[in-house]
Structures are given as C-alpha cells and as structure tokens.
Design an enzyme around this catalytic site. Structure first.
Site, PDB file in Angstrom:
ATOM      1  CG  HIS A 134      -1.981  -1.035   1.208  1.00  0.00           C
ATOM      2  ND1 HIS A 134      -2.840  -1.218   0.148  1.00  0.00           N
ATOM      3  CD2 HIS A 134      -2.306  -1.988   2.121  1.00  0.00           C
ATOM      4  CE1 HIS A 134      -3.655  -2.239   0.411  1.00  0.00           C
ATOM      5  NE2 HIS A 134      -3.341  -2.727   1.598  1.00  0.00           N
ATOM      6  CG  ASP A 171      -2.849  -8.437   0.616  1.00  0.00           C
ATOM      7  OD1 ASP A 171      -2.084  -8.759   1.536  1.00  0.00           O
ATOM      8  OD2 ASP A 171      -3.866  -7.734   0.778  1.00  0.00           O
ATOM      9  CG  HIS A 173      -6.475  -5.338   1.701  1.00  0.00           C
ATOM     10  ND1 HIS A 173      -5.943  -6.260   2.583  1.00  0.00           N
ATOM     11  CD2 HIS A 173      -7.602  -4.869   2.268  1.00  0.00           C
ATOM     12  CE1 HIS A 173      -6.722  -6.324   3.662  1.00  0.00           C
ATOM     13  NE2 HIS A 173      -7.742  -5.497   3.489  1.00  0.00           N
ATOM     14  CG  ASP A 252      -4.911 -10.061   3.330  1.00  0.00           C
ATOM     15  OD1 ASP A 252      -4.642 -10.537   2.207  1.00  0.00           O
ATOM     16  OD2 ASP A 252      -4.660  -8.883   3.649  1.00  0.00           O
TER      17      ASP A 252
HETATM   18 ZN   LIG Z   1      -4.093  -7.237   2.669  1.00  0.00          ZN
END
Ligand SMILES: [Zn+2]
Length: 315
Positions: A134, A171, A173, A252
């Site tokens: 991120h 991931d 995200h 995740d």
């Molecule tokens: Zn994540």
C-alpha cells in the site's frame, strides 16, 4: 565445460529481528506475533532444515529512491519517534523501531534479488514486516511505509540490468502502492486480484496498460479464483515473458481471515505458487522473490506461508 551442470535448488528465507520490534499497539492486527507464528510453525513442521536463512540488510536511500520520493523518506525519518507511537493515519503508526524495521523489510527484497541473480539460491521468501504494497511513491498508508516489492523489482531492473519483471499480488487488498510506483513503466507487468469493493477502494479504473487488475467479489471461492488465474493471469504473464517474478504474498484472502471476505484455502496458495513457479521456470530461469504482505489470523497465516514456501523450495 565437462558437461557438469550445477542446478541451484535452495530457497532463501530472509527476515530480521528488527521486524519484530515494529509495533503499532496491542489492538493492531499487523502485529509482531505474525512473524513468530510463521517461524514457530516452520519449526514445528520441520521445515527450517530446508531453507537457507539470511538476515535482512538495511535498504539504502539509493535503493529506496528508485521508487520513492526524497520527500517521503525525509518525512518518515522526521516522524520517527524517540518514544511512544506516532500515527501517520488511523491504521499506520511508527514506534521507535519502525524506521529500522521498514528499512530491513525493503532491504530483504534487495538481498533476495542479489542472492537469486548470483545463483546463490534459486528463489527467496522474505518474512518481513511492515508490509509494503500500500506504500505509494510519496505516501505511507495501510500498515505500509516503504513498498518492499517495488524496491526489490526496481533493484532487479536498475542494479542487475533486467528489462522485464512481473509483480503478482494475491493479497485480498489492492496493491495501490505498487501500482503507483510502476504505472506506465513498461518494464514492469503488475498482475493482481483483490476483493472489491474493499480497502483501499482503488484498482478498478485501469490506470495503465501494464496493470492487470482483477477485482473479485467478497465470497470468491477456490474454483472461481483458480479459473481467473488460468484464464486471465497466466496467459498475460506468459505473453509478457518476465525475466524475474516478484510475488506480493498476502494471505488475507484465506477463508479464516476475517479482515477480508474471500474464501481461499492453503491448497489454493500452494496451487497458485506452483503456477507462478512454472512460469518462472519457463521464462525467468526460475527466479522468484516473494515478500510477505497481509494475513492476520495467526494460525491460518502460518499454514499458508508454509504451503507457499514448500512450493518455492520444491518440497
Ligand atoms: Zn491485505
């Protein structure tokens, strides 16, 4: 000469004790216990005998500046507290050890690239935190400070003279930071999937031709994930013919991980790792550096990492 072929088979496991000292508070899911859970499970499974262990070095400013702005580095250094915790956003905070842990995390990927390129090892897994995907060129966010995988990929391009590298991000995200670092860089193909709509609410606007983003709904299961990988990811990856494969390995999307809503299992992470290793063998002389991103339920995280690194090590 003499027909003796040396086949490199070992897998590096790169980490550092500094990565355990970064702590954003006892409530925070991105906790030092994540790395302990991974190493404890490795030992319990007897996996520690099969890896070459390395301490992560500190990334240099030269290495970081390939993907980050000088302003970003200066601001992080300035915010680094002597005592206590300083919040950069509601999710992302620095304690007195964060700066060094972030430098180690980025440095782990750089070392991984150097070890793979020198054929000291075949591939590498970096068990590091803080995670990175991120972190944007000029912004820390979402538990991330430096974009570890981007720093590693840039090192392969700039220090080792490669011309085509792929970053695969599974991931749950979206890796907005990696996208920010590499959009419109034709030397990099970024391939990702992520739950949508979900934090950080990016990745669906197709910002550049070198980004292959696949948003998936909450509840996506094993069959749907594998079908997407087979039909969307792998053809594009093979067409690109990467010389090095980088993996933003977040776990995740596992069904037990309640930070995300996807329904993957350990065997799916094994399977996708096998597919990526196959492409690496075909086009990249087997070169892979994989770096830990998310994964917040400790037992599931440890099992997923074990499944992933067993594939890397050919176990
Ligand atoms: Zn994540």
């Amino acid at each position: 000469m003499g027909g003796r072929e040396t086949k490199v088979t070992s897998t590096a496991f790169i980490s550092h004790r500094d990565c355990h000292l970064h702590d954003m508070g006892s409530y925070h899911p991105e906790s030092p216990a994540r790395l302990s859970a991974i190493s404890d499970h490795m030992i319990a499974q007897g996996l520690d005998h099969y890896f070459a262990f390395y301490d992560a070095p500190l990334a240099s400013f030269e290495q970081l500046l390939r993907v980050h702005s000088a302003f970003h580095l200066e601001r992080l250094k300035r915010n680094s507290p002597a005592l206590g915790i300083v919040h950069l956003d509601p999710d992302t905070a620095m304690n007195p050890h964060t700066w060094n842990a972030a430098l180690r995390s980025a440095g782990a990927g750089v070392l991984g690239v150097d070890l793979v390129m020198s054929r000291e090892v075949q591939n590498a897994f970096c068990a590091v935190r803080p995670p990175g995907h991120h972190a944007e060129r000029a912004n820390a966010m979402g538990f991330c400070f430096f974009n570890n995988i981007a720093v590693a990929a840039a090192h392969a391009l700039k220090a080792h003279g490669l011309s085509r590298v792929a970053v695969i991000d599974f991931d749950v995200h979206h890796g907005n930071g990696t996208e920010d670092c590499f959009k419109n860089n034709e030397q990099v193909l970024m391939i990702s999937m992520f739950q949508h709509p979900f934090y950080p609410y990016s990745g669906t606007d197709h910002p550049a031709s070198n980004m292959l983003n696949v948003p998936l709904p909450s509840g996506t299961n094993s069959d749907e994930f594998r079908q997407m990988v087979n039909e969307v990811w792998l053809p594009r990856l093979r067409e690109f013919k990467p010389e090095f494969i980088f993996i933003s390995a977040g776990f995740d999307a596992h069904h037990e991980d309640d930070l995300g809503g996807m329904k993957l299992h350990e065997r799916d992470f094994s399977w996708v790792s096998e597919q990526l290793k196959q492409v690496a063998d075909e086009t990249a002389q087997g070169r892979i550096v994989s770096m830990l991103e998310g994964g917040y339920v400790l037992s599931a995280l440890a099992r997923c990492v074990a499944a992933h690194i067993k594939v890397l090590a050919g176990l």
